[in-house]
Write an enzyme that holds these catalytic residues in place. Structure first.
Site, PDB file in Angstrom:
ATOM      1  N   TYR A   1      -8.532  27.153  68.547  1.00 39.48           N
ATOM      2  CA  TYR A   1      -9.784  27.346  69.234  1.00 39.48           C
ATOM      3  C   TYR A   1      -9.861  27.751  67.367  1.00 39.48           C
ATOM      4  O   TYR A   1     -11.018  27.996  66.623  1.00 39.48           O
ATOM      5  CB  TYR A   1     -10.633  28.156  69.856  1.00 39.48           C
ATOM      6  CG  TYR A   1     -12.176  28.380  69.540  1.00 39.48           C
ATOM      7  CD1 TYR A   1     -13.811  27.454  70.700  1.00 39.48           C
ATOM      8  CD2 TYR A   1     -12.597  29.695  68.435  1.00 39.48           C
ATOM      9  CE1 TYR A   1     -14.351  27.579  69.946  1.00 39.48           C
ATOM     10  CE2 TYR A   1     -14.319  29.570  68.608  1.00 39.48           C
ATOM     11  CZ  TYR A   1     -15.309  28.757  69.412  1.00 39.48           C
ATOM     12  OH  TYR A   1     -16.250  29.469  69.254  1.00 39.48           O
TER      13      TYR A   1
ATOM     14  N   SER B   1     -18.171  29.604  63.532  1.00 35.62           N
ATOM     15  CA  SER B   1     -17.630  31.131  64.490  1.00 35.62           C
ATOM     16  C   SER B   1     -17.287  31.899  63.640  1.00 35.62           C
ATOM     17  O   SER B   1     -16.562  31.517  62.701  1.00 35.62           O
ATOM     18  CB  SER B   1     -16.546  30.297  66.036  1.00 35.62           C
ATOM     19  OG  SER B   1     -16.265  31.980  65.966  1.00 35.62           O
TER      20      SER B   1
HETATM   21  C1  BGC Z   1     -16.736  32.236  70.838  1.00 31.70           C
HETATM   22  C2  BGC Z   1     -16.879  33.487  71.478  1.00 31.70           C
HETATM   23  C3  BGC Z   1     -16.461  35.172  71.510  1.00 31.70           C
HETATM   24  C4  BGC Z   1     -17.311  34.955  70.170  1.00 31.70           C
HETATM   25  C5  BGC Z   1     -16.401  36.233  69.560  1.00 31.70           C
HETATM   26  C6  BGC Z   1     -17.236  32.436  69.850  1.00 31.70           C
HETATM   27  O1  BGC Z   1     -17.179  31.494  68.430  1.00 31.70           O
HETATM   28  O2  BGC Z   1     -17.071  31.006  71.355  1.00 31.70           O
HETATM   29  O3  BGC Z   1     -15.589  33.099  72.592  1.00 31.70           O
HETATM   30  O4  BGC Z   1     -17.308  35.185  71.874  1.00 31.70           O
HETATM   31  O5  BGC Z   1     -17.031  33.644  69.212  1.00 31.70           O
HETATM   32  O6  BGC Z   1     -15.276  36.510  69.469  1.00 31.70           O
END
Ligand code: BGC
Length: 266
Positions: free
Chosen positions: A164, A151
């Site tokens: 996360y 991410s």
């Molecule tokens: C998340 C999303 C988020 C995006 C940008 C991703 O890794 O799961 O919920 O919109 O990152 O912030």
């Protein structure tokens, strides 16, 4: 031209969202695909049927990637029914958002278990299988390829989502360390770091005009990402077109990492 013809891919969390798009693009590129999912048999079967329509083999396999007792038999099935594995895409992931002072240990553990430990378990089994089967020069220059779905939050801190962001920061150095450890054996390991992609995980960030406009303040390219944007990057990382790429985090984010707050200031 089918760039992945004759290769076998396993995609975790492939019944919806980014995983589904990745599984479909790999199948379209000629790979046989095992569609892993944790819940929702109908959705997984539908993805497999679409993949099979490209003339390749598709299997569905229910498994919780955070459980070793689920992951090991999934790779055994891959070996038994598809003959082995050439490509692993570690996609399964989730969010359990909370203010940090209210975050429960369960919210923390669930996110770390699926997003980080799940990628560890699947990568370890894939590497064991790559090494057991050896090089297959007729299909690829590499002995195996792992694509981690990370991410932008492997580098962008994220208030309200500490579990996360911590899991994705962990994926970054796990990926790079595995890449370093196995490069000499011709195993390539890379990450795709999506920004905001139109999937169920972040529906609240795009499903009203107001939330979409707020989201666009964070995206210099001024459109939300589509799951196919990630699927296409995954095909490239899985194919010999990227044969000299290992240990890389590829950001597919419309410029989210470009400090968009500085577009008109600073
Ligand atoms: C998340 C999303 C988020 C995006 C940008 C991703 O890794 O799961 O919920 O919109 O990152 O912030």
């Amino acid at each position: 031209m089918q760039k992945l013809k004759g290769q076998r891919a396993l995609v975790t969390g492939a019944s919806s969202g980014i995983g589904k798009a990745v599984a479909l693009e790999l199948g379209r590129a000629g790979a046989d695909v095992l569609v892993n999912y944790r819940s929702g048999d109908d959705m997984a079967n539908e993805v497999a049927a679409q993949i099979a329509s490209f003339g390749v083999r598709a299997l569905v396999h229910r498994a919780d990637v955070s459980k070793e007792a689920d992951v090991v038999p999934m790779f055994e099935r891959m070996a038994a029914e598809l003959g082995g594995i050439d490509i692993l895409v570690n996609n399964a992931g989730l969010q359990k958002d909370a203010d940090f002072h209210d975050m429960t240990l369960d919210q923390w553990n669930t996110v770390i278990s699926v997003n980080l430990t799940g990628q560890f378990l699947c990568s370890r089994e894939a590497i064991r299988l790559f090494r057991r089967q050896g090089m297959r020069p007729e299909v690829s220059k590499a002995m195996g390829k792992i694509v981690c779905i990370s991410s932008v939050h492997e580098v962008i801190p994220w208030a309200g989502h500490v579990n996360y962001a911590a899991s994705k920061g962990g994926v970054m150095l796990m990926m790079k360390s595995i890449a370093q450890e196995y490069a000499s054996q011709r195993i390539r390991v890379n990450s795709i770091c999506p920004g905001a992609i139109r999937t169920p995980i972040n529906a609240g960030a795009w499903d009203t005009e107001e939330s979409y406009n707020a989201l666009m303040r964070l995206v210099p390219y001024k459109r939300i990402g589509e799951p196919e944007d990630i699927g296409k990057a995954a095909v490239w990382l899985a194919s010999d077109d990227s044969d000299y790429v290992t240990g890389a985090s590829i950001f597919v984010d419309g410029g989210m990492l470009l400090y968009p707050g500085f577009e008109n200031g600073g």
